[in-house]
Write a protein that holds these residues in place. Structure first.
Motif, PDB file in Angstrom:
ATOM      1  N   PHE A   1      78.534 -11.763  47.020  1.00 23.94           N
ATOM      2  CA  PHE A   1      77.129 -12.126  47.174  1.00 23.94           C
ATOM      3  C   PHE A   1      76.999 -13.432  47.947  1.00 23.94           C
ATOM      4  CE2 PHE A   1      73.302 -14.391  45.994  1.00 23.94           C
ATOM      5  CZ  PHE A   1      72.325 -13.427  46.165  1.00 23.94           C
ATOM      6  N   GLN A   2      77.834 -14.417  47.632  1.00 21.62           N
ATOM      7  CA  GLN A   2      77.744 -15.706  48.309  1.00 21.62           C
ATOM      8  C   GLN A   2      78.034 -15.563  49.802  1.00 21.62           C
ATOM      9  OE1 GLN A   2      76.570 -18.578  46.876  1.00 21.62           O
ATOM     10  NE2 GLN A   2      76.452 -19.124  49.042  1.00 21.62           N
ATOM     11  N   GLU A   3      79.018 -14.756  50.158  1.00 28.87           N
ATOM     12  CA  GLU A   3      79.318 -14.524  51.573  1.00 28.87           C
ATOM     13  C   GLU A   3      78.136 -13.868  52.280  1.00 28.87           C
ATOM     14  OE1 GLU A   3      82.919 -12.278  51.999  1.00 28.87           O
ATOM     15  OE2 GLU A   3      84.131 -14.104  52.153  1.00 28.87           O
ATOM     16  N   MET A   4      77.572 -12.858  51.651  1.00 30.13           N
ATOM     17  CA  MET A   4      76.428 -12.170  52.233  1.00 30.13           C
ATOM     18  C   MET A   4      75.233 -13.105  52.362  1.00 30.13           C
ATOM     19  SD  MET A   4      73.251 -10.848  51.250  1.00 30.13           S
ATOM     20  CE  MET A   4      73.413 -10.628  49.472  1.00 30.13           C
ATOM     21  N   PHE A   5      74.983 -13.895  51.312  1.00 31.08           N
ATOM     22  CA  PHE A   5      73.820 -14.764  51.318  1.00 31.08           C
ATOM     23  C   PHE A   5      73.969 -15.888  52.349  1.00 31.08           C
ATOM     24  CE2 PHE A   5      71.078 -18.149  49.513  1.00 31.08           C
ATOM     25  CZ  PHE A   5      69.871 -17.457  49.588  1.00 31.08           C
ATOM     26  N   THR A   6      75.185 -16.366  52.523  1.00 29.13           N
ATOM     27  CA  THR A   6      75.438 -17.384  53.547  1.00 29.13           C
ATOM     28  C   THR A   6      75.109 -16.836  54.930  1.00 29.13           C
ATOM     29  OG1 THR A   6      77.154 -18.463  52.222  1.00 29.13           O
ATOM     30  CG2 THR A   6      77.201 -18.849  54.603  1.00 29.13           C
ATOM     31  N   ALA A   7      75.511 -15.605  55.199  1.00 31.13           N
ATOM     32  CA  ALA A   7      75.210 -14.985  56.488  1.00 31.13           C
ATOM     33  C   ALA A   7      73.710 -14.757  56.658  1.00 31.13           C
ATOM     34  CB  ALA A   7      75.963 -13.660  56.616  1.00 31.13           C
TER      35      ALA A   7
ATOM     36  N   HIS B   1      68.073  -9.589  56.375  1.00 36.30           N
ATOM     37  CA  HIS B   1      69.462  -9.513  56.831  1.00 36.30           C
ATOM     38  C   HIS B   1      69.987  -8.088  56.747  1.00 36.30           C
ATOM     39  CE1 HIS B   1      73.657 -10.613  57.377  1.00 36.30           C
ATOM     40  NE2 HIS B   1      73.971 -10.138  56.176  1.00 36.30           N
ATOM     41  N   LYS B   2      69.676  -7.396  55.649  1.00 33.49           N
ATOM     42  CA  LYS B   2      70.125  -6.011  55.458  1.00 33.49           C
ATOM     43  C   LYS B   2      69.040  -5.247  54.724  1.00 33.49           C
ATOM     44  CE  LYS B   2      74.150  -3.226  54.348  1.00 33.49           C
ATOM     45  NZ  LYS B   2      75.607  -3.240  54.058  1.00 33.49           N
ATOM     46  N   PRO B   3      68.183  -4.518  55.450  1.00 33.92           N
ATOM     47  CA  PRO B   3      67.036  -3.832  54.841  1.00 33.92           C
ATOM     48  C   PRO B   3      67.395  -2.894  53.689  1.00 33.92           C
ATOM     49  CG  PRO B   3      66.790  -3.893  57.219  1.00 33.92           C
ATOM     50  CD  PRO B   3      68.172  -4.413  56.921  1.00 33.92           C
ATOM     51  N   ALA B   4      68.599  -2.322  53.700  1.00 37.78           N
ATOM     52  CA  ALA B   4      68.992  -1.415  52.617  1.00 37.78           C
ATOM     53  C   ALA B   4      68.999  -2.124  51.267  1.00 37.78           C
ATOM     54  CB  ALA B   4      70.371  -0.820  52.895  1.00 37.78           C
TER      55      ALA B   4
ATOM     56  N   LEU C   1      74.377 -29.002  52.293  1.00 41.49           N
ATOM     57  CA  LEU C   1      73.862 -29.602  51.066  1.00 41.49           C
ATOM     58  C   LEU C   1      73.332 -28.567  50.084  1.00 41.49           C
ATOM     59  CD1 LEU C   1      71.881 -32.556  52.683  1.00 41.49           C
ATOM     60  CD2 LEU C   1      73.989 -32.754  51.351  1.00 41.49           C
ATOM     61  N   ASN C   2      72.631 -27.569  50.595  1.00 43.63           N
ATOM     62  CA  ASN C   2      71.937 -26.638  49.712  1.00 43.63           C
ATOM     63  C   ASN C   2      72.862 -25.929  48.711  1.00 43.63           C
ATOM     64  OD1 ASN C   2      69.473 -25.220  48.888  1.00 43.63           O
ATOM     65  ND2 ASN C   2      70.402 -23.428  49.861  1.00 43.63           N
ATOM     66  N   PRO C   3      74.044 -25.434  49.125  1.00 45.94           N
ATOM     67  CA  PRO C   3      74.881 -24.698  48.157  1.00 45.94           C
ATOM     68  C   PRO C   3      75.484 -25.561  47.063  1.00 45.94           C
ATOM     69  CG  PRO C   3      75.482 -24.172  50.434  1.00 45.94           C
ATOM     70  CD  PRO C   3      74.614 -25.385  50.480  1.00 45.94           C
ATOM     71  N   VAL C   4      75.503 -26.878  47.239  1.00 44.80           N
ATOM     72  CA  VAL C   4      76.183 -27.726  46.259  1.00 44.80           C
ATOM     73  C   VAL C   4      75.208 -28.491  45.360  1.00 44.80           C
ATOM     74  CG1 VAL C   4      78.215 -27.961  47.700  1.00 44.80           C
ATOM     75  CG2 VAL C   4      76.413 -29.687  47.863  1.00 44.80           C
ATOM     76  N   THR C   5      73.922 -28.173  45.455  1.00 44.42           N
ATOM     77  CA  THR C   5      72.945 -28.824  44.598  1.00 44.42           C
ATOM     78  C   THR C   5      73.065 -28.277  43.179  1.00 44.42           C
ATOM     79  OG1 THR C   5      71.480 -28.992  46.497  1.00 44.42           O
ATOM     80  CG2 THR C   5      70.524 -29.457  44.363  1.00 44.42           C
ATOM     81  N   ILE C   6      73.252 -29.147  42.230  1.00 46.68           N
ATOM     82  CA  ILE C   6      73.541 -28.765  40.844  1.00 46.68           C
ATOM     83  C   ILE C   6      72.247 -28.619  40.049  1.00 46.68           C
ATOM     84  CG2 ILE C   6      74.596 -29.627  38.700  1.00 46.68           C
ATOM     85  CD1 ILE C   6      76.760 -30.890  40.549  1.00 46.68           C
TER      86      ILE C   6
END
Length: 220
Positions: free
Chosen positions: A108-114, A84-87, A181-186
């Motif tokens: 981080f969550q916003e970036m990782f979602t993208a 997503h971002k090589p840097a 589903l993936n982000p809410v798995t505990i």
């Protein structure tokens, strides 16, 4: 019917240089999980895990030794971020960018979602495509179920990604629910799948009663 319990690993070391080991909180979660499984009277005929250290540690602290099936491995989150971002191949650059946002965890969550959405959408540059990941996760749970006889039970220690694939496919017949589903798995949550004449059926998802009333609940 046979039963497959899909268990997400306990909390790993998010933000550390080595993510793939349990945090102190994760170790407590895994021990609590073991107590909960014992209280339920779960006596597995088969115990399987992915090949990540966090999978094996969770199984061990819960009181079990698991055989490895790499089909239950998580996707490569580091590759998703760097593609997503090589840097961000340089960890210091990633941490500095997140810090500049004011709320590093939210940033981080916003970036990782993208980054994850690019992978889902079929972007190039990945060792394993989203489709391939979903296919091998689905295949792993099916071959585990096929090893069980009537009335037998399997425990599978894995990650949120493969569990979300299985649940999405059993609920909708496809992978469209995975991103929700993936982000809410505990951590250490239990998903119960039964195997019978009609195939696989999910009867409970993300159950985490063993963590209720404590400060151990975590999503990452």
């Amino acid at each position: 019917m046979a039963v497959v319990y899909l268990i997400r690993h306990a909390q790993a070391s998010f933000g550390a240089s080595d993510y793939d080991k349990l945090s102190p909180q994760g170790e407590q979660q895994a021990a609590r999980l073991g107590e909960a499984l014992a209280a339920r009277g779960v006596r597995p005929d088969l115990v399987v895990s992915g090949s990540m250290r966090r999978h094996a540690q969770t199984a061990s602290l819960a009181g079990f030794t698991a055989e490895v099936d790499k089909g239950f491995d998580e996707f490569d989150h580091d590759e998703l971020i760097v593609t997503h971002k090589p840097a961000y191949r340089v960890r210091a650059v990633l941490l500095a960018d997140m810090a500049r946002k004011g709320n590093p965890r939210h940033a981080f969550q916003e970036m990782f979602t993208a980054a994850t959405q690019r992978w889902i959408d079929g972007g190039d540059g990945y060792t394993e495509s989203f489709h391939t990941f979903c296919e091998r996760s689905d295949a792993a749970v099916r071959r585990t179920a096929e090893r069980l006889g009537k009335g037998e039970t399997a425990l599978v220690y894995t990650s949120g990604g493969p569990i979300s694939v299985v649940v999405s496919r059993l609920l909708s017949g496809g992978d469209g629910l995975w991103a929700k589903l993936n982000p809410v798995t505990i951590n250490t949550a239990i998903t119960k799948v039964v195997s019978g004449r009609s195939g696989l059926t999910m009867v409970s998802y993300n159950e985490h009663g063993h963590l209720d009333g404590s400060d151990l609940l975590s999503y990452r």
